[in-house]
Write an enzyme that holds these catalytic residues in place. Structure first.
Site, PDB file in Angstrom:
ATOM      1  CE  LYS A  29      36.547 119.536  17.312  1.00 62.29           C
ATOM      2  NZ  LYS A  29      35.242 118.924  16.986  1.00 62.29           N
TER       3      LYS A  29
ATOM      4  CE1 TYR B  31      53.677  91.956  29.989  1.00 61.17           C
ATOM      5  CE2 TYR B  31      53.375  93.973  28.733  1.00 61.17           C
ATOM      6  CZ  TYR B  31      53.681  93.335  29.923  1.00 61.17           C
ATOM      7  OH  TYR B  31      53.991  94.073  31.034  1.00 61.17           O
TER       8      TYR B  31
END
Length: 369
Positions: free
Chosen positions: A44, A263
């Protein structure tokens, strides 16, 4: 000018994710030798981020005799990749296209009477009755199990379904000794199915952790997903990691002490240092939550990521060591040479390795070997 052009040409490489199918094969063989029954390779989430078709074919070649997925679309993709062993899909909406499952020869789980009512209209379908064995998540609740068994028996007698198996999930398989309740619940559910006249041949409950730590939960099939790609959630076994993420240095600059980086200037240099820029960030799957703790391997040793991880880039502090545009940084790998591992990144981000390997972005170039 010539040196500048050379540096830019070297830096033109992109972040690259290398998938080692040899590691997938080795891990599969290990589980095949360990399991008391058969191995279902769970592919999956695009084979846990390693490539659904590649992982499925590799696992089958290494001894897996089943393939497991969640969605019907994944199951169809497995079939179209050339895999011909039994394929089970166990997480589908009530209105799933059951006729597609019939056409591709895909087994379906039945977690409720509603699902059964739809599935039996498109039969004959091979099904695995799914019991909630303690997760309060997918599967029929214990108080609805008897009604589901009775309805399944009627549908089987009518030739609409064939009950192949009974399945469940263990909620605390990472904790040694925590599986007894779930195991008893599944075996009780199997006995109720037999009392209703059903004869499921395949019982499956254990995934990677329980397969490694609790042989009594193996039953007829173990479902191995994370373990295929080198992740052991139980922390008891060293498996072979199948992923290596690298990124080139695209810019280098020298800065003075007291320089804020990125930042918010969450990282301020304590002394004059060299900063290297890598073109990979949280849009590529590096968790921003790892900022302030993460490291990469560059120039022969681990280097701290300086400042927050941005969408497209990270800055690495290399001190006084020489690096140049085009040099390769290893973001994570097997750890054999000292590079960070997927488990390191998961720890830095406060998450699990599964989230790291399934979160690598689509713009990262894949190389399969």
């Amino acid at each position: 000018m010539g040196a500048l052009v050379t540096s830019l040409r070297q830096a033109a490489a992109e972040p690259s994710l290398s998938v080692d199918l040899g590691a997938v094969a080795a891990n599969t063989r290990r589980f095949v030798s360990l399991a008391r029954g058969e191995v279902m390779a769970v592919v999956k989430a695009d084979g846990f981020g390693h490539g659904l078709g590649d992982v499925a074919r590799t696992a089958v070649a290494a001894g897996a005799t089943w393939i497991g997925v969640t969605s019907l679309a994944e199951a169809v993709a497995v079939r179209e990749s050339g895999v011909d062993v039994p394929v089970l899909s166990w997480l589908n909406p009530v209105d799933a296209d059951v006729r597609t499952a019939v056409r591709y020869g895909i087994d379906l789980s039945v977690p409720s009477l509603h699902h059964l009512a739809v599935i039996e209209q498109a039969g004959p379908v091979r099904v695995h009755l799914q019991l909630d064995t303690g997760m309060a998540r997918d599967g029929a609740s214990p108080d609805s199990w008897l009604a589901l068994m009775s309805a399944a028996r009627r549908a089987e007698l009518a030739g609409k379904i064939s009950v192949v198996g009974v399945m469940g999930h263990l909620p605390c398989a990472d904790t040694p000794g925590a599986n007894a309740t779930g195991r008893r619940a599944l075996l009780r559910g199997v006995e109720m199915a037999r009392q209703a006249g059903l004869r499921p041949a395949v019982r499956h409950l254990a995934a990677t952790s329980a397969a490694l730590t609790d042989p009594s939960s193996h039953l007829d099939v173990v479902r191995i997903g994370a373990g295929l790609v080198g992740i052991d959630p139980s922390g008891t076994t060293r498996l072979r990691s199948a992923l290596r993420l690298t990124a080139p240095v695209v810019q280098v600059r020298r800065v003075e002490a007291g320089s804020g980086v990125g930042y918010g200037h969450s990282y301020v240099t304590e002394r004059a240092t060299t900063l290297a820029l890598l073109p990979v960030g949280y849009a590529d799957g590096l968790p921003r939550a790892a900022s302030g703790r993460a490291e990469v391997f560059l120039g022969g040793r681990r280097r701290p990521v300086a400042g927050v991880i941005s969408m497209d880039q990270v800055v690495v502090d290399v001190g006084d060591d020489a690096v140049a545009p085009g040099d390769e940084a290893v973001v994570f790998g097997a750890g054999d040479d000292g590079e960070p591992t997927v488990e390191d990144w998961a720890r830095w981000a406060g998450t699990i390795p599964h989230e790291i390997v399934t979160g690598i972005g689509v713009r990262v170039r894949r190389n399969v070997r």
